[in-house]
Design a protein around this motif. Structure first.
Motif, mmCIF file in Angstrom:
data_model
loop_
_atom_site.group_PDB
_atom_site.id
_atom_site.type_symbol
_atom_site.label_atom_id
_atom_site.label_comp_id
_atom_site.label_asym_id
_atom_site.label_seq_id
_atom_site.Cartn_x
_atom_site.Cartn_y
_atom_site.Cartn_z
ATOM 1 N N ASP A 168 0.850 -1.274 0.246
ATOM 2 C CA ASP A 168 0.024 0.025 0.100
ATOM 3 C C ASP A 168 0.934 1.237 0.017
ATOM 4 O O ASP A 168 1.373 1.578 0.900
ATOM 5 C CB ASP A 168 -0.798 -0.048 1.129
ATOM 6 C CG ASP A 168 -2.051 -0.813 1.109
ATOM 7 O OD1 ASP A 168 -2.576 -1.139 -0.153
ATOM 8 O OD2 ASP A 168 -2.356 -1.418 1.935
ATOM 9 N N ILE A 216 -0.189 4.238 -0.695
ATOM 10 C CA ILE A 216 -1.022 5.468 -0.090
ATOM 11 C C ILE A 216 -1.657 4.816 1.208
ATOM 12 O O ILE A 216 -2.480 3.856 1.097
ATOM 13 C CB ILE A 216 -1.856 6.039 -0.961
ATOM 14 C CG1 ILE A 216 -1.168 6.676 -2.457
ATOM 15 C CG2 ILE A 216 -2.467 7.193 -0.506
ATOM 16 C CD1 ILE A 216 -0.088 7.480 -2.278
ATOM 17 N N ASN A 217 -1.595 5.771 2.249
ATOM 18 C CA ASN A 217 -2.577 5.062 3.466
ATOM 19 C C ASN A 217 -4.116 4.932 2.801
ATOM 20 O O ASN A 217 -4.665 6.038 2.243
ATOM 21 C CB ASN A 217 -2.595 6.213 4.599
ATOM 22 C CG ASN A 217 -3.395 5.823 5.714
ATOM 23 O OD1 ASN A 217 -4.672 5.391 5.783
ATOM 24 N ND2 ASN A 217 -2.751 5.952 7.053
ATOM 25 N N PRO A 218 -4.539 3.723 2.978
ATOM 26 C CA PRO A 218 -6.095 3.385 2.533
ATOM 27 C C PRO A 218 -7.320 4.549 3.014
ATOM 28 O O PRO A 218 -8.171 5.011 2.108
ATOM 29 C CB PRO A 218 -6.268 2.082 3.075
ATOM 30 C CG PRO A 218 -5.107 1.549 3.161
ATOM 31 C CD PRO A 218 -4.061 2.547 3.662
ATOM 32 N N LYS A 219 -6.853 5.068 3.955
ATOM 33 C CA LYS A 219 -7.942 6.160 4.689
ATOM 34 C C LYS A 219 -7.902 7.435 3.998
ATOM 35 O O LYS A 219 -8.782 7.934 3.684
ATOM 36 C CB LYS A 219 -7.626 6.181 6.250
ATOM 37 C CG LYS A 219 -8.030 4.993 6.959
ATOM 38 C CD LYS A 219 -8.143 5.473 8.456
ATOM 39 C CE LYS A 219 -8.385 4.119 9.506
ATOM 40 N NZ LYS A 219 -8.311 4.636 10.795
ATOM 41 N N ALA A 220 -6.488 7.731 3.596
ATOM 42 C CA ALA A 220 -6.232 8.966 2.777
ATOM 43 C C ALA A 220 -6.674 8.693 1.318
ATOM 44 O O ALA A 220 -7.128 9.811 0.944
ATOM 45 C CB ALA A 220 -4.771 9.342 2.956
ATOM 46 N N GLN A 221 -6.637 7.638 0.885
ATOM 47 C CA GLN A 221 -7.090 7.256 -0.543
ATOM 48 C C GLN A 221 -8.862 7.447 -0.489
ATOM 49 O O GLN A 221 -9.215 8.076 -1.517
ATOM 50 C CB GLN A 221 -6.592 5.903 -0.772
ATOM 51 C CG GLN A 221 -7.194 5.439 -2.077
ATOM 52 C CD GLN A 221 -6.663 6.149 -3.402
ATOM 53 O OE1 GLN A 221 -5.300 6.568 -3.259
ATOM 54 N NE2 GLN A 221 -7.033 6.174 -4.738
ATOM 55 N N TYR A 230 -10.758 9.292 1.844
ATOM 56 C CA TYR A 230 -10.665 10.590 1.960
ATOM 57 C C TYR A 230 -10.626 11.334 0.649
ATOM 58 O O TYR A 230 -11.626 12.130 0.374
ATOM 59 C CB TYR A 230 -10.022 10.909 3.121
ATOM 60 C CG TYR A 230 -10.309 12.420 3.512
ATOM 61 C CD1 TYR A 230 -11.368 12.762 4.305
ATOM 62 C CD2 TYR A 230 -9.405 13.454 2.853
ATOM 63 C CE1 TYR A 230 -11.568 13.859 4.991
ATOM 64 C CE2 TYR A 230 -9.943 14.872 3.273
ATOM 65 C CZ TYR A 230 -11.019 15.172 4.299
ATOM 66 O OH TYR A 230 -11.184 16.194 4.691
#
Length: 212
Positions: free
Chosen positions: A2, A4-9, A11
Protein backbone atom coordinates in the motif's frame (compact mmCIF):
# COMPACT_ATOMS: atom_id res chain seq x y z
CA UNK A 1 2.33 -2.85 -1.00
CA UNK A 2 0.00 0.00 0.00
CA UNK A 3 1.79 3.11 -1.23
CA UNK A 4 -0.98 5.40 -0.02
CA UNK A 5 -2.68 5.16 3.36
CA UNK A 6 -6.05 3.53 2.50
CA UNK A 7 -7.89 6.01 4.72
CA UNK A 8 -6.25 8.92 2.88
CA UNK A 9 -7.17 7.31 -0.45
CA UNK A 10 -10.83 6.98 0.55
CA UNK A 11 -10.88 10.53 1.95
CA UNK A 12 -9.42 11.92 -1.28
CA UNK A 13 -11.86 9.93 -3.39
CA UNK A 14 -14.82 11.15 -1.34
CA UNK A 15 -13.71 14.73 -1.90
CA UNK A 16 -13.08 14.27 -5.62
CA UNK A 17 -16.19 12.35 -6.62
CA UNK A 18 -17.29 12.42 -10.23
CA UNK A 19 -20.78 13.87 -10.57
CA UNK A 20 -21.42 11.62 -13.52
CA UNK A 21 -23.95 8.81 -13.36
CA UNK A 22 -22.38 6.81 -16.22
CA UNK A 23 -18.89 6.87 -14.66
CA UNK A 24 -20.33 5.91 -11.28
CA UNK A 25 -22.23 3.06 -12.93
CA UNK A 26 -19.11 1.77 -14.72
CA UNK A 27 -17.04 1.94 -11.54
CA UNK A 28 -19.65 0.17 -9.41
CA UNK A 29 -20.24 -2.58 -11.96
CA UNK A 30 -16.51 -3.11 -12.50
CA UNK A 31 -15.76 -3.35 -8.78
CA UNK A 32 -18.63 -5.78 -8.37
CA UNK A 33 -18.14 -8.05 -11.37
CA UNK A 34 -14.73 -7.73 -13.03
CA UNK A 35 -11.84 -9.99 -11.96
CA UNK A 36 -9.33 -7.24 -12.78
CA UNK A 37 -11.23 -4.32 -11.29
CA UNK A 38 -7.96 -2.80 -10.00
CA UNK A 39 -7.17 -1.83 -13.60
CA UNK A 40 -9.96 0.77 -13.61
CA UNK A 41 -8.77 4.35 -13.12
CA UNK A 42 -11.43 5.04 -10.50
CA UNK A 43 -12.88 8.25 -9.10
CA UNK A 44 -9.75 10.02 -7.87
CA UNK A 45 -7.56 9.38 -10.89
CA UNK A 46 -10.53 9.85 -13.20
CA UNK A 47 -11.13 13.34 -11.83
CA UNK A 48 -7.40 14.08 -12.20
CA UNK A 49 -7.49 13.03 -15.86
CA UNK A 50 -10.57 15.17 -16.45
CA UNK A 51 -8.95 18.18 -14.76
CA UNK A 52 -5.76 17.91 -16.82
CA UNK A 53 -7.81 17.60 -20.00
CA UNK A 54 -9.96 20.62 -19.13
CA UNK A 55 -6.85 22.68 -18.36
CA UNK A 56 -5.21 21.78 -21.68
CA UNK A 57 -8.46 21.95 -23.68
CA UNK A 58 -7.01 19.62 -26.35
CA UNK A 59 -8.21 19.08 -29.88
CA UNK A 60 -6.72 15.59 -30.17
CA UNK A 61 -6.24 13.06 -27.38
CA UNK A 62 -4.60 9.65 -27.74
CA UNK A 63 -5.15 6.89 -25.20
CA UNK A 64 -3.22 3.61 -25.33
CA UNK A 65 -5.12 1.06 -23.26
CA UNK A 66 -8.89 1.56 -23.23
CA UNK A 67 -9.90 -1.21 -20.81
CA UNK A 68 -13.62 -0.52 -20.15
CA UNK A 69 -13.61 3.09 -21.34
CA UNK A 70 -13.71 4.85 -17.95
CA UNK A 71 -10.55 6.92 -18.44
CA UNK A 72 -11.52 7.85 -22.01
CA UNK A 73 -14.85 9.18 -20.77
CA UNK A 74 -12.99 11.30 -18.21
CA UNK A 75 -10.44 12.62 -20.69
CA UNK A 76 -12.94 13.55 -23.40
CA UNK A 77 -14.61 16.04 -21.07
CA UNK A 78 -11.88 18.58 -21.83
CA UNK A 79 -11.93 18.34 -25.62
CA UNK A 80 -12.39 21.43 -27.74
CA UNK A 81 -15.59 21.58 -29.83
CA UNK A 82 -14.99 19.30 -32.80
CA UNK A 83 -12.14 17.53 -30.97
CA UNK A 84 -11.51 13.78 -31.00
CA UNK A 85 -10.22 11.17 -28.60
CA UNK A 86 -8.64 8.11 -30.18
CA UNK A 87 -8.27 5.13 -27.87
CA UNK A 88 -6.53 1.81 -28.59
CA UNK A 89 -7.36 -1.57 -27.04
CA UNK A 90 -5.88 -4.92 -28.02
CA UNK A 91 -8.32 -7.09 -26.05
CA UNK A 92 -11.51 -7.70 -28.04
CA UNK A 93 -13.66 -8.41 -24.98
CA UNK A 94 -12.57 -5.24 -23.20
CA UNK A 95 -13.03 -3.23 -26.39
CA UNK A 96 -16.58 -4.56 -26.80
CA UNK A 97 -17.44 -3.55 -23.23
CA UNK A 98 -15.90 -0.11 -23.73
CA UNK A 99 -17.83 0.37 -26.95
CA UNK A 100 -21.09 -0.33 -25.10
CA UNK A 101 -20.13 2.15 -22.37
CA UNK A 102 -19.33 4.80 -24.98
CA UNK A 103 -22.76 4.28 -26.58
CA UNK A 104 -24.35 5.28 -23.27
CA UNK A 105 -22.52 8.60 -23.31
CA UNK A 106 -23.93 11.78 -24.83
CA UNK A 107 -20.51 12.48 -26.34
CA UNK A 108 -19.87 9.09 -27.95
CA UNK A 109 -19.26 10.78 -31.31
CA UNK A 110 -16.03 12.30 -29.93
CA UNK A 111 -14.48 8.92 -29.09
CA UNK A 112 -12.94 6.70 -31.76
CA UNK A 113 -12.06 3.21 -30.56
CA UNK A 114 -9.35 1.26 -32.40
CA UNK A 115 -8.86 -2.45 -31.75
CA UNK A 116 -5.51 -4.08 -32.35
CA UNK A 117 -1.78 -3.79 -31.76
CA UNK A 118 -0.96 -0.28 -30.55
CA UNK A 119 2.45 -0.01 -32.23
CA UNK A 120 0.98 -0.97 -35.57
CA UNK A 121 -1.99 1.38 -35.16
CA UNK A 122 0.23 4.30 -34.17
CA UNK A 123 1.68 4.21 -37.68
CA UNK A 124 -1.80 4.85 -39.10
CA UNK A 125 -2.89 7.64 -36.73
CA UNK A 126 -1.41 10.90 -37.92
CA UNK A 127 -2.77 13.62 -35.66
CA UNK A 128 -1.14 16.59 -33.91
CA UNK A 129 -1.70 15.11 -30.45
CA UNK A 130 -2.17 17.53 -27.56
CA UNK A 131 -2.58 14.97 -24.79
CA UNK A 132 -1.60 11.29 -24.54
CA UNK A 133 -2.47 8.79 -21.81
CA UNK A 134 -0.52 5.51 -21.70
CA UNK A 135 -2.09 2.78 -19.57
CA UNK A 136 -1.51 -0.47 -21.42
CA UNK A 137 0.92 -3.41 -21.25
CA UNK A 138 3.86 -2.26 -19.17
CA UNK A 139 6.43 -3.98 -21.38
CA UNK A 140 5.26 -1.79 -24.26
CA UNK A 141 5.62 1.62 -22.59
CA UNK A 142 9.14 2.32 -23.85
CA UNK A 143 8.24 1.32 -27.42
CA UNK A 144 5.10 3.47 -27.45
CA UNK A 145 7.05 6.41 -26.07
CA UNK A 146 9.88 6.11 -28.57
CA UNK A 147 7.42 5.77 -31.44
CA UNK A 148 5.53 8.89 -30.39
CA UNK A 149 7.98 11.45 -29.04
CA UNK A 150 9.84 12.34 -32.27
CA UNK A 151 6.51 13.14 -33.94
CA UNK A 152 5.01 15.21 -31.12
CA UNK A 153 4.71 18.97 -31.24
CA UNK A 154 6.21 21.05 -28.43
CA UNK A 155 3.87 21.29 -25.46
CA UNK A 156 2.22 17.90 -25.96
CA UNK A 157 1.68 16.22 -22.61
CA UNK A 158 2.11 12.48 -22.07
CA UNK A 159 0.69 10.88 -18.94
CA UNK A 160 2.01 7.38 -18.16
CA UNK A 161 0.13 5.38 -15.53
CA UNK A 162 1.34 2.76 -13.01
CA UNK A 163 4.93 4.03 -12.97
CA UNK A 164 5.33 2.91 -9.34
CA UNK A 165 3.93 -0.51 -10.27
CA UNK A 166 2.46 -1.44 -6.90
CA UNK A 167 5.66 -0.33 -5.20
CA UNK A 168 7.75 -2.97 -6.91
CA UNK A 169 10.08 -0.37 -8.48
CA UNK A 170 11.00 0.71 -4.94
CA UNK A 171 12.47 -2.65 -4.04
CA UNK A 172 16.23 -3.09 -3.79
CA UNK A 173 16.01 -5.78 -6.46
CA UNK A 174 13.24 -5.21 -9.00
CA UNK A 175 11.72 -8.51 -10.07
CA UNK A 176 9.15 -9.49 -12.68
CA UNK A 177 8.94 -8.63 -16.35
CA UNK A 178 6.47 -5.77 -15.99
CA UNK A 179 8.16 -4.20 -12.98
CA UNK A 180 11.53 -4.29 -14.73
CA UNK A 181 9.98 -2.76 -17.85
CA UNK A 182 8.48 0.10 -15.83
CA UNK A 183 11.76 0.67 -14.01
CA UNK A 184 13.59 0.88 -17.35
CA UNK A 185 10.90 3.21 -18.72
CA UNK A 186 11.22 5.51 -15.71
CA UNK A 187 14.99 5.68 -16.07
CA UNK A 188 14.66 6.38 -19.77
CA UNK A 189 12.28 9.30 -19.14
CA UNK A 190 14.46 10.65 -16.36
CA UNK A 191 17.44 10.89 -18.71
CA UNK A 192 15.56 12.17 -21.79
CA UNK A 193 16.40 15.85 -22.34
CA UNK A 194 13.73 16.20 -25.03
CA UNK A 195 11.08 16.45 -22.32
CA UNK A 196 10.22 18.04 -19.00
CA UNK A 197 8.90 15.59 -16.46
CA UNK A 198 7.43 15.14 -12.99
CA UNK A 199 6.39 11.89 -11.32
CA UNK A 200 3.31 12.10 -9.10
CA UNK A 201 2.55 9.67 -6.30
CA UNK A 202 -1.13 9.60 -7.26
CA UNK A 203 -2.59 6.12 -6.85
CA UNK A 204 -0.02 3.80 -8.51
CA UNK A 205 2.13 6.64 -9.84
CA UNK A 206 1.55 8.92 -12.84
CA UNK A 207 4.44 10.35 -14.86
CA UNK A 208 3.69 13.71 -16.51
CA UNK A 209 5.99 14.19 -19.50
CA UNK A 210 5.91 17.38 -21.59
CA UNK A 211 7.61 17.66 -24.98
CA UNK A 212 9.93 20.68 -25.04
Amino acid sequence: MDLINPKAQIYAENHSRQEDSLLNEIEAQTMRDHPEAHMLSGALQGKFLEMISRLLNPMYILEIGTFLGYSALCLEKGLKPGGELHTIEIDEEAAAAARENFKKSKTANKIILHTGNALELLNTLHYPWDLIFIDADKTGYADYYQALVPKLKPGCLIMADNVLFHGQVLEKEVKGKSAKAIQAFNEMINSDDRVEKIMLTLRDGVYLIRKK
